[in-house]
Design an enzyme around this catalytic site. Structure first.
Site, PDB file in Angstrom:
ATOM      1  N   ASP A   1       0.867  -1.166   0.000  1.00  0.00           N
ATOM      2  CA  ASP A   1       0.000   0.000   0.000  1.00  0.00           C
ATOM      3  C   ASP A   1       0.917   1.235   0.000  1.00  0.00           C
ATOM      4  O   ASP A   1       2.148   1.122   0.102  1.00  0.00           O
ATOM      5  CB  ASP A   1      -0.966  -0.023   1.183  1.00  0.00           C
TER       6      ASP A   1
HETATM    7  C1  NOJ Z   1      -4.050   3.807  -0.029  1.00  0.00           C
HETATM    8  C2  NOJ Z   1      -5.225   2.915   0.131  1.00  0.00           C
HETATM    9  O1  NOJ Z   1      -5.173   2.254   1.373  1.00  0.00           O
HETATM   10  C3  NOJ Z   1      -5.384   1.869  -0.957  1.00  0.00           C
HETATM   11  O2  NOJ Z   1      -6.631   1.253  -0.817  1.00  0.00           O
HETATM   12  C4  NOJ Z   1      -5.240   2.491  -2.297  1.00  0.00           C
HETATM   13  O3  NOJ Z   1      -5.412   1.505  -3.285  1.00  0.00           O
HETATM   14  C5  NOJ Z   1      -3.886   3.148  -2.395  1.00  0.00           C
HETATM   15  N1  NOJ Z   1      -3.773   4.191  -1.388  1.00  0.00           N
HETATM   16  C6  NOJ Z   1      -3.621   3.741  -3.761  1.00  0.00           C
HETATM   17  O4  NOJ Z   1      -4.398   4.841  -3.978  1.00  0.00           O
END
Ligand code: NOJ
Length: 743
Positions: free
Chosen positions: A290
Site C-alpha cells: 500500500d
Molecule cells: C491507499 C489505500 O489504502 C489503498 O486502498 C489504495 O489503493 C492506495 N492508497 C492507492 O491509492
C-alpha cells in the site's frame, strides 16, 4: 473412519477446483516462460526497476511523499515498473512511449488507479452495492468499470477491497461489502470476474487487486491505520474467505495492508504474503505494497531505516513498492551485500512481468486508451443499469405508510445531500465527474414535475447556514410531505475518515427537529457510506430510506423508489448499531459461555450491557418493502447428509401485499457442537426472489457440506459431522427453524 473422511474432505476443500486451474494454467505458464527469458537479459538494476511504482508529481496523492522529480529519466533508465493515479490517456501514452521506445529493453509500464465502484459512471459505494445482494449485477458493474477504465488507458484497478469490517467508526467500511464472510466472498469473486473477464489481454478488461492483505478491516477502535491484533484462528475463520474467493477467481495482483499482523507489519510479513497468500490460497500474481507501507515499517518500529524496510519486504515476497522508492534506492546494495538474494529479485520480477504479459502489454503497449472512448464511456444502457443498481442498493429501514408517495404530491426537498452532485459520488469515485451526476433534486423534478418540488438546502453537513432553517420551513409550508436528505458527506467516507461519534451532526438534527415541528410527514433520505447511530431519526421520521452515496444515477433511483415505480429491495450487509458503544458489532457473534438469551436470563452475570441492548437497531440482512412477504413451510429435504453431500432446504415465500416486489431470502446455520466456538448464526445461502402481488414461490437452497467447513484449533479449515440448526427468512433474525445432521 470419521477422521479419515474429515481429512479427505479437508484436502478437497484446500484444492483449487480443476476447472479454475485448467482455465488459467496455459496463459500463466506462457507468461512465466516469457518472463524468465526476458529476465535473463535484464541487469539487476532493471529488474529492481520493475518492482518500483511511482506517482507522478501531478497525480492523485493520498499520503506523504507522493511525486518524484526526474521521472522521465528514470523511465528511460528502466527504473520504473509502474505508475498509479494518472488520469490522462495522453500522459500515460507519452510515458509508455518512453518506456517502450527509449529504455534499453522496452518493457512496458503498468498503470494503476483506484477504480473501486465505477470509473466514469459511478455506482453506489461498495457497501451500498453489497446491500443489493445481487451478485450478477455487482459483477456487471465491475465489467462496465473495467471497460471504461481500459478505454482511458489504465490497466489495473486496486479493487476489490475484501476486508470484512463490523466497525462503522472506520470510514473504510464504505469500500467493502460489510460484515459477513459468505456474502463478502461472493462479491469479491464477482468483482474479480467482472474486472478481468475471461481474457485479461482483451481491451475491455483490467487486472484486479485483492486488498488489503490482510485483516485491514479490524483496526483497533475503528481508527484507520491503527494496530490490528487478531488471532490466526479469527483471520482464517472469519476474515480470510473474501480474500480467498478473490484469489480463486483468478485475481492477478494483491495489495499488502498498512496494519501489522501478529506484531509484524503486513508489508514485511512473510507468513501473510508468502505462506498464507501463495502457499495456502494459491495466489500466483504479484503483490504491491500500500502507499508507502514498505517505508512505514520504520514508523512501525520494526525496521531501522528504508533499506532495512526494503530488505524485509523483499524477503517477505512483496513484489512492488508503491510510491516511496526504497526498492529502487536500496535494492542493488541489498543484493550486493547478500541481504536479499538475486534469486529473490528474479522471482519478484518475473511475477510482475508475467502480469504485464497477461495484460497483453508486450504485444501492444498502447492498446489501453486507444479505444473509441465515446463508444465505451457513459453508454446509455450502462447509465440505466447504474440507476437500477442504485435503487436495488437502497434499504427501506422504516415506513409508517408515508411511502410510496401519492401522485400529485407536493414535496419539500431539504438537506445538504438533496442537490449535491459531488457528494453523491461517494469516496474514491474513480474518474467520476460531478457534472454527470443526476441529483436527487433533478430526479424528483423529472418524476414529479418541477412545480411540485420546493427545495431548500437547510444546512451544511456540519455547519448551520444563516437563514437555512427558515428557508426549509418555507419550503415545508408549501408541501404535503418533507423529504429530508441528510447524512454524511463523501469526505466522511473512505480512507482516513474515522469517527468516534456516528450519530448525525447537530445542525442536521436541528433541521429535522425544526421540520418535525411543522407537523408535516417527514421522510429521511439517509446518505452515508457507513452505518450510523440513527435512533433519533428513526423515532422522529415517518420513514427512513437509506440511499447511501448512490453514485451518478442516485437521483433517478431515489425518484423510482419514493414514487413507488420501483419497490425497495435492498437488505443491510452491515448491522446498524443501537449505539456506538456496541462496536464492533456483527450478527455472527460467538455464543459465549454466558449468552444473553440463556435459560437463566434473569441473572445479572450474563454477557450483556447494563445500559443498552445487545442487539443492533437494524440487524444484518434487514430491509423493508412496500409489500409484505411471508415465509412458511420450511422443509429440510435432507435431514441426514453424508459428508461431501449437499444439504437441501426448501421454503415457501409468498407476496401477501398489494404490489410486486423482490426479497432476499436468506439461510443461516448454527453448528451446535464444534471443535472451536462457532457463531450464533452464519449465512450460508441467499437468493433474490421476485414475486407479483399474491404470488408464492418455493426456494430451494443447496448447501454443499464443504460450505460448513470452519477453522479448527490446528488452524485447518474442514467440515465435521454433527448437528446443525438452520433458519430461513428475510434477515439474520429469521424465525423459521429446522435442523439437519451431517454424518
Ligand atoms: C491507499 C489505500 O489504502 C489503498 O486502498 C489504495 O489503493 C492506495 N492508497 C492507492 O491509492
Amino acid at each position: 473412519m470419521k477422521r479419515f473422511l474429515s481429512a479427505l474432505f479437508a484436502l478437497m476443500v484446500s484444492m483449487p477446483s480443476l476447472s479454475a486451474a485448467e482455465k488459467s494454467a496455459p496463459k500463466e505458464s506462457e507468461a512465466y516462460k516469457f518472463a524468465d527469458k526476458l529476465i535473463k537479459k535484464m541487469t539487476l538494476r532493471e529488474k529492481i526497476g520493475q518492482l518500483q511504482q511511482f506517482v507522478p508529481k501531478k497525480g492523485v496523492v493520498t499520503g506523504p511523499d507522493g511525486g518524484v522529480e526526474n521521472i522521465e529519466e528514470s523511465i528511460r533508465q528502466g527504473l520504473v515498473g509502474s505508475f498509479l493515479n494518472i488520469r490522462s490517456t495522453k500522459r500515460m501514452h507519452e510515458l509508455q512511449r518512453m518506456a517502450v521506445k527509449e529504455s534499453r529493453l522496452g518493457i512496458p509500464l503498468i498503470f494503476g488507479f483506484d477504480i473501486i465502484h465505477g470509473c466514469r459512471i459511478i455506482f453506489p459505494e461498495n457497501l451500498a452495492m453489497s446491500c443489493s445482494w445481487d451478485i450478477e449485477a455487482i459483477e456487471r458493474s465491475a465489467r462496465i468499470a473495467a471497460a471504461e477504465t481500459a478505454a482511458i488507458g489504465i490497466h489495473w484497478t486496486f479493487s476489490p477491497m475484501c476486508d470484512i469490517s463490523a466497525d462503522p467508526r472506520w470510514g473504510r467500511v464504505s469500500e467493502g461489502s460489510g460484515e459477513d464472510p459468505y456474502l463478502g466472498a461472493k462479491i469479491s469473486a464477482a468483482m474479480v470476474r467482472g474486472y478481468q473477464g475471461k481474457d485479461l489481454s482483451a481491451d475491455n478488461t483490467i487486472a484486479a487487486c485483492v486488498k488489503h492483505f490482510a485483516a485491514y478491516g479490524a483496526p483497533q477502535a475503528g481508527r484507520d491505520y491503527h494496530t490490528v491484533d487478531m488471532s490466526r484462528f479469527m483471520l482464517i475463520d472469519r476474515y480470510l474467505p473474501p480474500y480467498r474467493a478473490a484469489v480463486e477467481a483468478g485475481a492477478v495482483t494483491a495489495m499488502s495492508s498498512f496494519n501489522d499482523f501478529e506484531g509484524v507489519p503486513a508489508s514485511g510479513n512473510r507468513w501473510l504474503l508468502h505462506d498464507l497468500l501463495r502457499g495456502e490460497l494459491g495466489f500466483k500474481g504479484f503483490v504491491v505494497s500500500d502507499w508507502n507501507s514498505v517505508h512505514e515499517m520504520v514508523a512501525h518500529g520494526t525496521a531501522a531505516n528504508g533499506k532495512d524496510a526494503a530488505r524485509q519486504a523483499m524477503n517477505a515476497h512483496l513484489n512492488m513498492d508503491m510510491v516511496y522508492g526504497d526498492y529502487i534506492k536500496y535494492g542493488e546494495a541489498l543484493v550486493e551485500e547478500g541481504e536479499v538474494s538475486e534469486k529473490t529479485i528474479n522471482q519478484l520480477c518475473r511475477e510482475v512481468l508475467a502480469v504485464k504479459y497477461q495484460l497483453g502489454l508486450f504485444d501492444n503497449p498502447y492498446k489501453y486508451g486507444s479505444q473509441n472512448k465515446s463508444e465505451v464511456i457513459y453508454r446509455a444502457e450502462n447509465l440505466q443499469f447504474a440507476r437500477e443498481l442504485a435503487a436495488k442498493s437502497m434499504v427501506l429501514l422504516s415506513n409508517n405508510g408515508v411511502l410510496p408517495l401519492k401522485e400529485g404530491v407536493k414535496i419539500a426537498l431539504v438537506g445538504p445531500l438533496a442537490d449535491n452532485a459531488y457528494a453523491q459520488l461517494g469516496a474514491w469515485r474513480g474518474l467520476g465527474e460531478a457534472k454527470r451526476s443526476v441529483t436527487i433534486r433533478e430526479g424528483l423534478e423529472a418524476r414529479f414535475g418541477k412545480e411540485n418540488i420546493f427545495y431548500a438546502k437547510g444546512c451544511d453537513f456540519r455547519k448551520t447556514i444563516e437563514g437555512g432553517i427558515e428557508e426549509a420551513l418555507r419550503a415545508a409550508d408549501k408541501a404535503d410531505v418533507v423529504l429530508l436528505s441528510i447524512g454524511l458527506s463523501h469526505k466522511e467516507s473512505g480512507e482516513a475518515t474515522s469517527l468516534t461519534d456516528i450519530s448525525l451532526p447537530a445542525p442536521q438534527q436541528a433541521l429535522l427537529d425544526a421540520l418535525k415541528g411543522t407537523g408535516k410527514k417527514i421522510v429521511v433520505l439517509l446518505g452515508t457510506g457507513r452505518a450510523l447511530d440513527i435512533r433519533n431519526e428513526v423515532e422522529k421520521a415517518d420513514a427512513v430510506l437509506l440511499t447511501w452515496h448512490g453514485g451518478t444515477m442516485e437521483g433517478p433511483a431515489v425518484a423510482d423508489l419514493v414514487s413507488g415505480d420501483k419497490n425497495p429491495s435492498g437488505h443491510l450487509s452491515i448491522s446498524f448499531p443501537y449505539c456506538v458503544g456496541q462496536l464492533p458489532l456483527h450478527y455472527n457473534m460467538k455464543m459465549t459461555g454466558r449468552p444473553r438469551k440463556s435459560p437463566q436470563h434473569n441473572s445479572k452475570y450474563l454477557s450483556r450491557y447494563t445500559d443498552a441492548p445487545n442487539e443492533p437497531l437494524f440487524p444484518f440482512g434487514y430491509g423493508l418493502s412496500y409489500t409484505e412477504f411471508e415465509y412458511s413451510d420450511l422443509k429440510v429435504v435432507t435431514p441426514n447428509v453424508l459428508m461431501g453431500g449437499t444439504v437441501k432446504v426448501r421454503v415457501k415465500i409468498s407476496n401477501t401485499g398489494q404490489c410486486a416486489g423482490e426479497d432476499v431470502v436468506q439461510l443461516y446455520v448454527r453448528d451446535l457442537v464444534a471443535e472451536t466456538t462457532r457463531p450464533v448464526r452464519e449465512l450460508k445461502g441467499f437468493e433474490r426472489v421476485s414475486l407479483a402481488a399474491g404470488e408464492s414461490k418455493i426456494v430451494e437452497f443447496k448447501i454443499p457440506t464443504s460450505d460448513l467447513a470452519y477453522c479448527h484449533s490446528d488452524l485447518k479449515v474442514r467440515a465435521d459431522s454433527g448437528d446443525f440448526l438452520v433458519w430461513v427468512g428475510a434477515d439474520s433474525n429469521a424465525k423459521l427453524q429446522g435442523k439437519f445432521a451431517v454424518r
